[in-house]
Design an enzyme around this catalytic site. Sequence first.
Site: not given
Length: 282
Positions: A116, A166-168
């Site tokens: 998230v 994508m979170k990273l």
Amino acid sequence: MKAFLGMGLLGSNFVKAMINKGEQVQVWNRTASRAKVLEAFGAKAFDSAADAVKGADVVHLCVKDDAAVDQVLEQAAPGFYKGVYIIDHTTTSAKGAVERTKAWKARGFIYLHAPVFMGPPNALASTGTMLVSGDQTVIAKMEPELSKMTGKLLNLGDVEGKAAGMKLIGNLFLIALTGALSDTLAMGKAQGITGDDILGLFDTWNPGAMTVARLKRIMAGGFDDPSWELSMARKDAGLMMSAANEGGTDLLVIPAIAAEMDKWIEQGHGDKDWTVFTSPNI
């Protein structure tokens, strides 16, 4: 009935939001007192992760890292029933998310990584953004569950681990941005310019509005048609570092970028667009 493992700032607020929506939630945390606190809000706390997940058709977790996810899931595994959905909101490596999806499927359980872009207030208010990718059948099944937890559920397609990656990327940008803001304040301090002065500048001239256009230009290449030559940008970076040094302060980000610029200038790219030093990463 649901279970939630990991009662940190995000996890505890996710649980409060679930309870506010009329859900029954069983909770567990390695530090038991953090789970016990949630009983005042209507959760049922357990000393054992395996006991906490018994009877749950969906198990959420949000812990520290890959190693913690693996450890907590192994502790909980004796309480899982076949077909349970495991929803992991932890920020992890993409490799770890892919491996866990495969490993838990082989054991008869469904694992979905759903990191998230949400702070604790978002978790409580069910706002912000949640990311998912992978098996679209699983995602379609879990979409109603996850959509209730967030303002936007972003489905990135069927590539396992893409949501983790994508979170990273998002977090990388936030860390780099914070480093740049630190340099900005340091430069201001060195030159007797206050934070309020800088805020006033950004109210009029918003560099954030350039982000998408700058990324598109970098991705398109075209470094032979400069809007700002690398040698001139490097000159300005030198002025920044000198001003900071004279003002008795240090910069975090600019020295590393200046060193990379120097490499490209030495290779004969000083007259190219200043973004040329990004070209190996396109």
